[in-house]
Design a protein around this motif. Structure first.
Motif, PDB file in Angstrom:
ATOM      1  N   SER A 157       6.662  -0.117  -1.780  1.00 43.31           N
ATOM      2  CA  SER A 157       6.681  -0.422  -3.213  1.00 43.31           C
ATOM      3  C   SER A 157       5.903   0.614  -4.031  1.00 43.31           C
ATOM      4  O   SER A 157       5.896   0.561  -5.256  1.00 43.31           O
ATOM      5  CB  SER A 157       6.104  -1.818  -3.474  1.00 43.31           C
ATOM      6  OG  SER A 157       4.755  -1.901  -3.027  1.00 43.31           O
ATOM      7  N   HIS A 158       5.265   1.572  -3.349  1.00 43.40           N
ATOM      8  CA  HIS A 158       4.526   2.630  -4.056  1.00 43.40           C
ATOM      9  C   HIS A 158       5.511   3.613  -4.681  1.00 43.40           C
ATOM     10  O   HIS A 158       6.502   4.002  -4.050  1.00 43.40           O
ATOM     11  CB  HIS A 158       3.597   3.361  -3.085  1.00 43.40           C
ATOM     12  CG  HIS A 158       2.566   4.203  -3.757  1.00 43.40           C
ATOM     13  ND1 HIS A 158       2.873   5.444  -4.292  1.00 43.40           N
ATOM     14  CD2 HIS A 158       1.243   3.999  -3.997  1.00 43.40           C
ATOM     15  CE1 HIS A 158       1.774   5.961  -4.821  1.00 43.40           C
ATOM     16  NE2 HIS A 158       0.768   5.107  -4.657  1.00 43.40           N
ATOM     17  N   PRO A 159       5.282   4.043  -5.912  1.00 39.70           N
ATOM     18  CA  PRO A 159       6.237   4.939  -6.594  1.00 39.70           C
ATOM     19  C   PRO A 159       6.444   6.278  -5.907  1.00 39.70           C
ATOM     20  O   PRO A 159       7.444   6.962  -6.175  1.00 39.70           O
ATOM     21  CB  PRO A 159       5.635   5.112  -7.987  1.00 39.70           C
ATOM     22  CG  PRO A 159       4.212   4.660  -7.889  1.00 39.70           C
ATOM     23  CD  PRO A 159       4.173   3.638  -6.806  1.00 39.70           C
ATOM     24  N   SER A 160       5.547   6.677  -5.010  1.00 43.09           N
ATOM     25  CA  SER A 160       5.708   7.964  -4.329  1.00 43.09           C
ATOM     26  C   SER A 160       6.762   7.925  -3.234  1.00 43.09           C
ATOM     27  O   SER A 160       7.232   8.975  -2.789  1.00 43.09           O
ATOM     28  CB  SER A 160       4.371   8.408  -3.717  1.00 43.09           C
ATOM     29  OG  SER A 160       3.435   8.701  -4.725  1.00 43.09           O
ATOM     30  N   VAL A 161       7.127   6.711  -2.775  1.00 44.17           N
ATOM     31  CA  VAL A 161       8.071   6.593  -1.658  1.00 44.17           C
ATOM     32  C   VAL A 161       9.503   6.610  -2.186  1.00 44.17           C
ATOM     33  O   VAL A 161       9.843   5.891  -3.134  1.00 44.17           O
ATOM     34  CB  VAL A 161       7.793   5.317  -0.845  1.00 44.17           C
ATOM     35  CG1 VAL A 161       8.827   5.150   0.272  1.00 44.17           C
ATOM     36  CG2 VAL A 161       6.384   5.375  -0.244  1.00 44.17           C
ATOM     37  N   GLY A 162      10.352   7.443  -1.545  1.00 46.14           N
ATOM     38  CA  GLY A 162      11.717   7.600  -2.031  1.00 46.14           C
ATOM     39  C   GLY A 162      12.800   7.361  -1.009  1.00 46.14           C
ATOM     40  O   GLY A 162      13.989   7.446  -1.324  1.00 46.14           O
ATOM     41  N   GLY A 163      12.437   7.063   0.240  1.00 44.14           N
ATOM     42  CA  GLY A 163      13.441   6.805   1.279  1.00 44.14           C
ATOM     43  C   GLY A 163      12.812   6.114   2.470  1.00 44.14           C
ATOM     44  O   GLY A 163      11.590   6.116   2.634  1.00 44.14           O
ATOM     45  N   PHE A 164      13.652   5.531   3.331  1.00 46.02           N
ATOM     46  CA  PHE A 164      13.173   4.670   4.404  1.00 46.02           C
ATOM     47  C   PHE A 164      14.032   4.912   5.637  1.00 46.02           C
ATOM     48  O   PHE A 164      15.240   4.674   5.627  1.00 46.02           O
ATOM     49  CB  PHE A 164      13.279   3.220   3.930  1.00 46.02           C
ATOM     50  CG  PHE A 164      12.702   2.156   4.835  1.00 46.02           C
ATOM     51  CD1 PHE A 164      12.187   2.439   6.087  1.00 46.02           C
ATOM     52  CD2 PHE A 164      12.696   0.825   4.411  1.00 46.02           C
ATOM     53  CE1 PHE A 164      11.660   1.450   6.906  1.00 46.02           C
ATOM     54  CE2 PHE A 164      12.177  -0.178   5.206  1.00 46.02           C
ATOM     55  CZ  PHE A 164      11.664   0.119   6.461  1.00 46.02           C
TER      56      PHE A 164
END
Length: 498
Positions: free
Chosen positions: A361-368
């Motif tokens: 949920s952190h804005p720095s994360v963009g993919g999983f």
């Protein structure tokens, strides 16, 4: 419809809730218990002593009565807590054989004894038992103590439907055959069509006598006795499947059963201590970090770990990689490429466990990059993250179908179980940047809106949950009426003249 709470506290339904003792089942069961309590239920939540020990191990010693739901009670929810033996000493590092022995042959008797004690002493009286579908004894115990039997399914309704129709798969030669058919399966009610490669891993195997199959067989024999089935899914995403199942048993799509607002729950459910990644993430640009986690159970070969490591290195992308100590096996540890950690120290963070919700949920994360466990899929969608899919076993192969083929919100890491570093790097870059990544993010946001709408006040999941409560109350009152009638003395008619 809004919050629907019980008016008369003396008549509050009292539900016993028991999770299956694995991380991916405990978390949604806790969320369901909280959701029921927020609607005015009294809840007694049962954990195994082993799960309770794992949750609390290494954390601050808790005072007597200060169990994992202490914070929930402080917020006004009526949730009690109990633990039950699973047949082995607390603190024992279970191996697979012992876990199976516990689930199939030992724990049911201990739960029966505990439920009987709770039923005899609880105020308000216990009215229903909510058990994970994979428990094989809930129908027997619910019937013994005259409780309404609610089954909670923590995977997609599609997977439930496949297991529910094992007989059809077997008759048609797609399951339990020495050479399972490979043509399209199009005869299961509520499923348009599915390829055999997209069945759960257990349904693709030719040896159907394993412990995993025995658990599935017993669970789905047991679920025939359920009064209601709750699904942690969204009706709009699986409408035909839910409708077909509802014709067999009252079935309600009530998902996703996240904590309110998708914040970290006030109830601790993690079985391992969590690294705090926030400070590191705060230094990274928006949507630049790739989160890599294969859940709490999946195990990789050391070759695959090596190829993923090299792929991360080659990609140039910043990442957080969750590498459990038992990622290769319970007996041996893994090794990373020589120089890897030093080579990526400015853009890579390796942890043994973390708060997944806190990270993604952190804005720095963009993919999983994910194993496609159902909780991870739902959480990834909620955070608008495109998914790079690497399923291993159980429902994960079927979940991959929904993510990649049906909803178009992810891509396959590889088409085979063996992977190459070049393929890993290429797929990571496709996921995180360029036209492909933008298209995936766009589709993911559409599916996220479906989830958001479902749990809104007038959404399908909220309406379904309230309808379930209404139907449950009717069932409880009928059961009470029958019990009262059966306890009344009956007139002796044996001597009345004919």
């Amino acid at each position: 419809m809004g919050e629907r709470k019980m008016e008369d506290t003396q008549q509050k339904p009292h539900a016993i809730v028991m999770a299956y003792p694995l991380q991916g089942h405990v978390s949604p069961a806790v969320d369901l218990a909280m959701k029921l309590a927020s609607k005015g239920f009294t809840i007694t939540f049962i954990n195994t002593q082993s799960i309770d020990y794992q949750i609390t191990k290494g954390r601050q010693p808790r005072a007597a009565g200060n169990d994992i739901f202490a914070g929930a009670r402080e917020s006004g929810l009526d949730i009690r807590y109990a633990t039950v033996s699973d047949g082995f000493p607390v603190g024992l590092d279970f191996n697979l054989e012992q876990f199976v022995e516990s689930q199939l042959h030992l724990i049911g008797g201990y739960v029966d004894e505990l439920v009987g004690k709770i039923v005899r002493t609880a105020d308000p009286p216990v009215s229903c038992l909510v058990g994970d579908t994979f428990h094989a004894w809930t129908s027997t115990i619910a019937k013994k103590y005259e409780l309404v039997n609610v089954s909670f399914w923590t995977q997609p309704a599609l997977v439930f439907n496949l297991y529910y129709h094992l007989d059809l798969l077997k008759i048609n030669g797609h399951f339990a055959s020495s050479c399972n058919r490979k043509d399209t399966i199009d005869y299961i009610p509520g499923i348009k069509a599915i390829e055999p490669r997209d069945l759960t891993s257990y349904l693709q195997e030719t040896d159907v006598t394993t412990w995993a199959h025995e658990i599935v067989y017993k669970a789905f024999d047991n679920v025939m006795g359920a009064d209601f089935i709750l699904h942690n899914t969204v009706q709009e995403l699986e409408s035909e499947t839910i409708s077909a199942l509802h014709q067999k048993k009252p079935s309600f799509a009530i998902g996703p059963v996240f904590p309110s607002g998708f914040t970290k729950s006030i109830v601790t459910t993690s079985l391992w201590s969590e690294s705090d990644c926030t400070q590191w993430l705060d230094t990274k640009p928006s949507s630049s970090v790739l989160y890599v986690s294969f859940g709490s159970l999946a195990q990789l070969s050391e070759d695959n770990i090596m190829e993923i490591a090299h792929g991360l290195w080659l990609s140039g992308v910043s990442f957080i990689w969750v590498l459990r100590r038992d990622m290769v096996s319970y007996e041996e540890t893994y090794s990373l490429p020589v120089g890897f950690e030093d080579g990526v120290k400015d853009r890579g963070l390796i942890v043994t466990w973390c708060s997944q919700i806190g990270v993604i949920s952190h804005p720095s994360v963009g993919g999983f990059v994910t194993h496609c466990g159902w909780n991870s899929v739902l959480e990834g969608i909620w955070c608008s993250l495109p998914l790079l899919c690497f399923p291993f076993f159980a429902d994960q192969t079927t979940n991959r179908k929904l993510v990649v083929d049906d909803w178009k919100i992810g891509i396959n890491l590889c088409d085979e179980k063996s992977i190459t570093r070049e393929e890993v790097a290429d797929k990571i870059n496709r996921l995180m940047s360029g036209k492909s990544g933008d298209e995936l993010r766009c589709e993911t946001k559409k599916v996220k809106r479906t989830l958001e709408n479902a749990i809104a006040t007038d959404g399908s999941s909220e309406k379904n949950f309230n309808q379930f409560i209404k139907d449950l109350e009717v069932k409880i009152h009928k059961a009470k009426g029958l019990a009262a009638a059966s306890s009344q003395p009956h007139e002796d008619i044996s001597n009345i003249d004919q």
